[in-house]
Motif scaffolding. Structure first.
Motif, PDB file in Angstrom:
ATOM      1  N   ARG A  62      33.974  49.497  45.630  1.00 43.28           N
ATOM      2  CA  ARG A  62      33.768  48.800  44.351  1.00 43.28           C
ATOM      3  C   ARG A  62      32.352  48.265  44.199  1.00 43.28           C
ATOM      4  NH1 ARG A  62      35.789  42.890  45.040  1.00 43.28           N
ATOM      5  NH2 ARG A  62      35.761  42.744  47.297  1.00 43.28           N
ATOM      6  N   PHE A  63      31.579  48.251  45.285  1.00 42.55           N
ATOM      7  CA  PHE A  63      30.208  47.758  45.224  1.00 42.55           C
ATOM      8  C   PHE A  63      29.203  48.868  44.934  1.00 42.55           C
ATOM      9  CE2 PHE A  63      32.381  44.849  48.253  1.00 42.55           C
ATOM     10  CZ  PHE A  63      32.397  43.734  47.431  1.00 42.55           C
ATOM     11  N   GLY A  64      29.656  50.123  44.939  1.00 41.92           N
ATOM     12  CA  GLY A  64      28.770  51.235  44.645  1.00 41.92           C
ATOM     13  C   GLY A  64      28.935  52.386  45.622  1.00 41.92           C
ATOM     14  N   VAL A  80      22.639  47.387  53.808  1.00 40.28           N
ATOM     15  CA  VAL A  80      22.190  48.500  52.973  1.00 40.28           C
ATOM     16  C   VAL A  80      22.694  48.291  51.548  1.00 40.28           C
ATOM     17  CG1 VAL A  80      21.982  50.176  54.842  1.00 40.28           C
ATOM     18  CG2 VAL A  80      24.149  49.952  53.660  1.00 40.28           C
ATOM     19  N   PHE A  81      21.863  48.715  50.605  1.00 40.61           N
ATOM     20  CA  PHE A  81      22.179  48.539  49.194  1.00 40.61           C
ATOM     21  C   PHE A  81      22.645  49.856  48.592  1.00 40.61           C
ATOM     22  CE2 PHE A  81      19.442  45.098  50.367  1.00 40.61           C
ATOM     23  CZ  PHE A  81      20.004  44.011  49.716  1.00 40.61           C
ATOM     24  N   SER A  86      23.624  49.536  40.672  1.00 41.87           N
ATOM     25  CA  SER A  86      24.470  48.457  41.169  1.00 41.87           C
ATOM     26  C   SER A  86      23.708  47.625  42.194  1.00 41.87           C
ATOM     27  CB  SER A  86      25.725  49.043  41.820  1.00 41.87           C
ATOM     28  OG  SER A  86      26.480  48.038  42.432  1.00 41.87           O
ATOM     29  N   GLN A  87      24.010  46.351  42.236  1.00 43.41           N
ATOM     30  CA  GLN A  87      23.374  45.450  43.195  1.00 43.41           C
ATOM     31  C   GLN A  87      24.240  45.242  44.434  1.00 43.41           C
ATOM     32  OE1 GLN A  87      20.274  44.045  42.994  1.00 43.41           O
ATOM     33  NE2 GLN A  87      20.039  45.466  41.289  1.00 43.41           N
ATOM     34  N   GLY A  88      25.228  46.128  44.630  1.00 43.52           N
ATOM     35  CA  GLY A  88      26.141  45.980  45.750  1.00 43.52           C
ATOM     36  C   GLY A  88      25.488  46.295  47.083  1.00 43.52           C
ATOM     37  N   TRP A  89      26.037  45.702  48.142  1.00 37.69           N
ATOM     38  CA  TRP A  89      25.550  45.956  49.496  1.00 37.69           C
ATOM     39  C   TRP A  89      26.696  45.868  50.485  1.00 37.69           C
ATOM     40  CZ3 TRP A  89      26.383  42.078  52.986  1.00 37.69           C
ATOM     41  CH2 TRP A  89      26.591  40.789  52.470  1.00 37.69           C
ATOM     42  N   VAL A  90      26.501  46.483  51.630  1.00 32.64           N
ATOM     43  CA  VAL A  90      27.421  46.374  52.763  1.00 32.64           C
ATOM     44  C   VAL A  90      26.578  46.182  54.013  1.00 32.64           C
ATOM     45  CG1 VAL A  90      29.266  47.779  51.739  1.00 32.64           C
ATOM     46  CG2 VAL A  90      27.513  48.883  53.145  1.00 32.64           C
TER      47      VAL A  90
END
Length: 149
Positions: A62-64, A80-81, A86-90
């Protein structure tokens, strides 16, 4: 009187500790991600996934979308983005016995850290002990027993 391990159906043979020169570090510091590595993808405290890195694959949530080729060469622990707006990261974490227990598919009953700690205590495990463990489950207990000895 039987050893505490007999109550659990496990046999332990005590041995001398290994010399410190042969000890194996479980630290992930200095390790980088390569193709084929198992990486724990941390999304949030309630959501982590185990992923084997493949250069042609992407990890999507859901973050990208996160192309795995971007992960190769990064040290474990990197943030990592996602690609594309999207501005998501994990966060890419090194696998540990504790994280492995959390990300496993639970097709069988597994032992969690609190239970495993109790087992290790009753077995009086210490570095250098020999443990014979056989199972058909997830490997959660085995990972922690390896770390204990």
């Amino acid at each position: 009187d039987l050893w505490p391990s007999h109550r659990l159906g496990i046999m332990i043979v005590p041995t001398l500790p290994f010399p410190s020169s042969t000890s194996i570090s479980t630290s992930a510091s200095g390790r980088v991600i390569t193709e084929g590595c198992l990486v724990i993808v941390y999304e949030n405290p309630a959501s982590m996934k185990g992923v084997y890195v493949r250069i042609k694959d992407s990890f999507c949530n859901r973050f990208g979308a996160f192309p795995q080729k971007d992960w190769i060469g990064k040290p474990f622990g990197s943030k990592v983005f996602s690609r594309g707006g999207s501005q998501g990261w994990v966060q890419l974490l090194a696998p540990t016995p504790e994280l492995w227990s959390l990300v496993l598919l639970h097709r069988t009953q597994i032992l969690y850290v609190a239970d495993i700690s109790m087992v290790c205590m009753y077995l009086e495990l210490s570095p250098g002990a020999v443990v014979l463990e056989s199972g058909t489950g997830s490997g959660s207990l085995t990972h922690s027993l390896v770390r204990a000895v």
